[in-house]
Design a protein around this motif. Structure first.
Motif, mmCIF file in Angstrom:
data_model
loop_
_atom_site.group_PDB
_atom_site.id
_atom_site.type_symbol
_atom_site.label_atom_id
_atom_site.label_comp_id
_atom_site.label_asym_id
_atom_site.label_seq_id
_atom_site.Cartn_x
_atom_site.Cartn_y
_atom_site.Cartn_z
ATOM 1 N N TRP A 43 -5.449 -16.407 -39.546
ATOM 2 C CA TRP A 43 -6.179 -15.302 -40.191
ATOM 3 C C TRP A 43 -6.374 -15.590 -41.670
ATOM 4 C CZ3 TRP A 43 -2.842 -10.618 -38.158
ATOM 5 C CH2 TRP A 43 -3.044 -10.478 -36.783
ATOM 6 N N VAL A 44 -5.307 -16.031 -42.334
ATOM 7 C CA VAL A 44 -5.360 -16.303 -43.771
ATOM 8 C C VAL A 44 -6.342 -17.435 -44.054
ATOM 9 C CG1 VAL A 44 -4.012 -17.142 -45.748
ATOM 10 C CG2 VAL A 44 -3.045 -15.403 -44.221
ATOM 11 N N ASN A 45 -6.277 -18.509 -43.266
ATOM 12 C CA ASN A 45 -7.189 -19.644 -43.477
ATOM 13 C C ASN A 45 -8.643 -19.254 -43.234
ATOM 14 O OD1 ASN A 45 -5.109 -21.361 -44.194
ATOM 15 N ND2 ASN A 45 -4.850 -22.167 -42.128
ATOM 16 N N THR A 46 -8.879 -18.466 -42.200
ATOM 17 C CA THR A 46 -10.247 -18.021 -41.908
ATOM 18 C C THR A 46 -10.785 -17.156 -43.043
ATOM 19 O OG1 THR A 46 -9.816 -18.097 -39.536
ATOM 20 C CG2 THR A 46 -11.678 -16.765 -40.253
ATOM 21 N N ALA A 47 -9.955 -16.256 -43.549
ATOM 22 C CA ALA A 47 -10.373 -15.391 -44.660
ATOM 23 C C ALA A 47 -10.651 -16.219 -45.911
ATOM 24 C CB ALA A 47 -9.312 -14.336 -44.935
ATOM 25 N N LYS A 48 -9.818 -17.226 -46.143
ATOM 26 C CA LYS A 48 -10.008 -18.095 -47.316
ATOM 27 C C LYS A 48 -11.317 -18.860 -47.213
ATOM 28 C CE LYS A 48 -7.630 -21.670 -49.942
ATOM 29 N NZ LYS A 48 -6.442 -22.520 -50.018
ATOM 30 N N GLN A 49 -11.612 -19.395 -46.029
ATOM 31 C CA GLN A 49 -12.865 -20.126 -45.830
ATOM 32 C C GLN A 49 -14.066 -19.206 -46.000
ATOM 33 O OE1 GLN A 49 -12.364 -21.817 -41.955
ATOM 34 N NE2 GLN A 49 -11.120 -23.524 -42.686
ATOM 35 N N ALA A 50 -13.958 -17.986 -45.490
ATOM 36 C CA ALA A 50 -15.060 -17.020 -45.626
ATOM 37 C C ALA A 50 -15.288 -16.677 -47.095
ATOM 38 C CB ALA A 50 -14.761 -15.768 -44.818
ATOM 39 N N ALA A 51 -14.198 -16.525 -47.850
ATOM 40 C CA ALA A 51 -14.318 -16.201 -49.270
ATOM 41 C C ALA A 51 -14.946 -17.357 -50.043
ATOM 42 C CB ALA A 51 -12.943 -15.861 -49.847
ATOM 43 N N GLU A 52 -14.590 -18.582 -49.686
ATOM 44 C CA GLU A 52 -15.144 -19.758 -50.365
ATOM 45 C C GLU A 52 -16.621 -19.952 -50.024
ATOM 46 O OE1 GLU A 52 -12.569 -22.907 -49.113
ATOM 47 O OE2 GLU A 52 -11.002 -22.378 -50.544
ATOM 48 N N ALA A 53 -17.003 -19.573 -48.812
ATOM 49 C CA ALA A 53 -18.390 -19.734 -48.385
ATOM 50 C C ALA A 53 -19.299 -18.722 -49.065
ATOM 51 C CB ALA A 53 -18.491 -19.580 -46.870
#
Length: 95
Positions: A43-53
């Motif tokens: 969940w944390v990694n997915t949220a981080k990737q979404a924020a970076e995108a």
């Protein structure tokens, strides 16, 4: 994040926020929340990737933005023509 998760979206958002704002290890937070630590890490990694995108662009918004930019360009051209015409007529009046 999958909508098929047994965890509600708000719970996942709150868990991610807790991980990001806490000094405690992710494993400890996962244990306290009753979530598998790899699930929480995902969940944390997915949220981080979404924020970076960055934000996902809505096609309707993109189309509206393109239309508005075109309109602004037209108005700027009209303004320039009117400015030149005003300067021309001001010179003519001084003669």
């Amino acid at each position: 994040m999958s909508s098929r998760s047994k965890y509600p979206e708000q719970f996942r958002r709150d868990a991610i926020e807790l991980v990001n704002s806490s000094d405690r290890p992710l494993r400890q937070i996962a244990r306290e929340l009753g979530v598998n630590h790899e699930t929480l890490r995902s969940w944390v990694n997915t949220a981080k990737q979404a924020a970076e995108a960055g934000p996902v662009e809505d096609p309707a918004e993109a189309q509206e933005l393109q239309r508005l930019r075109k309109r602004v360009a037209e108005l700027e051209k009209e303004q320039e023509i009117l400015r030149k015409a005003a300067a021309y007529f001001a010179r003519e009046m001084d003669r």
